[in-house]
Design an enzyme around this catalytic site. Structure first.
Site, PDB file in Angstrom:
ATOM      1  CE  LYS A  87      -4.340   1.066   2.347  1.00  0.00           C
ATOM      2  NZ  LYS A  87      -5.039   0.917   3.626  1.00  0.00           N
TER       3      LYS A  87
HETATM    4  C1  E4P Z   1      -8.334   2.019   3.387  1.00  0.00           C
HETATM    5  O1  E4P Z   1      -7.595   1.157   3.002  1.00  0.00           O
HETATM    6  C2  E4P Z   1      -8.269   2.653   4.709  1.00  0.00           C
HETATM    7  O2  E4P Z   1      -7.680   1.750   5.618  1.00  0.00           O
HETATM    8  C3  E4P Z   1      -9.607   2.954   5.285  1.00  0.00           C
HETATM    9  O3  E4P Z   1     -10.669   2.488   4.501  1.00  0.00           O
HETATM   10  C4  E4P Z   1      -9.764   4.278   5.910  1.00  0.00           C
HETATM   11  O4  E4P Z   1     -11.062   4.343   6.475  1.00  0.00           O
HETATM   12  P1  E4P Z   1     -11.472   5.420   7.559  1.00  0.00           P
HETATM   13  O5  E4P Z   1     -11.751   6.704   6.858  1.00  0.00           O
HETATM   14  O6  E4P Z   1     -12.710   4.849   8.173  1.00  0.00           O
HETATM   15  O7  E4P Z   1     -10.322   5.547   8.527  1.00  0.00           O
END
Ligand code: E4P
Length: 217
Positions: A87
């Site tokens: 990522k």
């Molecule tokens: C995506 O990969 C992120 O981990 C995530 O969806 C962020 O979500 P949030 O806005 O609920 O923290």
């Protein structure tokens, strides 16, 4: 549509896996910290633990923000397990790293995407997944689902193979709307998946069927 769970909590990952509809897991440094997983070695071990629970892709985020650092860290993450997807944040150095990984057969998830332009760049660089954060856009009075629709249109116009991974999904309506738009994947909390089960008429209907069965048996 693939269902990913957005957590580093092993119990919740197991629960989603047991349901039989889980296709992968996304994590981020905040989710790791929430579970009390700190220190490089513990974090790496935790990624392997997650991979051993699920069958699908597991996103593991780099901490470095420079090209060399991201490449070094990403290669280390990718070596941990074949299910790992590296990522990478949507920044200039990140785009260079995604291109490098794409050229070298390492799968990537471009994270922290908030505009169609960013998604176009991620696809051009060869990202495996692009993660538009729809809940965080909704939080600031901007339509997150509209972004998914824009990206779908652009990717379809040119046949980009990058998969749209709707992230920051908060509830079942996000899941349903993303499915209607044609998002390839969604990642959200366990509640956004289990919420799809619920309907009061199902509960009432089942109660009646069971009661009627008991009358005759
Ligand atoms: C995506 O990969 C992120 O981990 C995530 O969806 C962020 O979500 P949030 O806005 O609920 O923290």
């Amino acid at each position: 549509m693939k269902f990913f769970i957005d957590t580093a909590n092993l119990d919740q990952i197991r629960e989603a896996q047991d349901l039989g509809v889980l296709d992968g897991v996304t994590t981020n440094p905040s989710l790791m910290a929430k579970e009390g997983i700190t220190g490089r070695n513990n974090i790496l071990k935790h990624y392997v633990d997650i991979c051993n629970i699920v069958d699908g892709d597991v996103s593991a985020e780099v901490i470095a923000t420079d090209f060399d650092g991201m490449v070094k860290e990403g290669e280390q993450l990718a070596e941990l397990h074949e299910q790992i997807v590296v990522k990478i944040p949507m920044i200039k150095e990140g785009i260079k790293a995604i291109k490098y990984f794409s050229d070298n057969g390492i799968r990537t998830n471009c994270t922290l995407v908030f505009s169609a332009g960013q998604a176009l760049l991620a696809a051009k660089a060869g990202a495996t997944y692009v993660s538009p954060f729809i809940g965080r856009l909704d939080d600031i009075s901007t339509d997150g689902l509209n972004l998914i629709a824009e990206i779908r249109l652009i990717y379809d116009n040119y046949g980009f193979e990058t998969q749209i991974l709707a992230a920051s999904v908060r509830h079942t309506m996000h899941v349903l709307e993303c499915a209607k738009i044609g998002s390839d994947v969604m990642t959200g909390p366990l509640s956004s998946i289990e919420g799809l089960l619920k309907h009061p008429l199902t509960d009432i209907g089942l109660e009646k069927f069971l009661a009627d069965y008991k009358k005759g048996n």
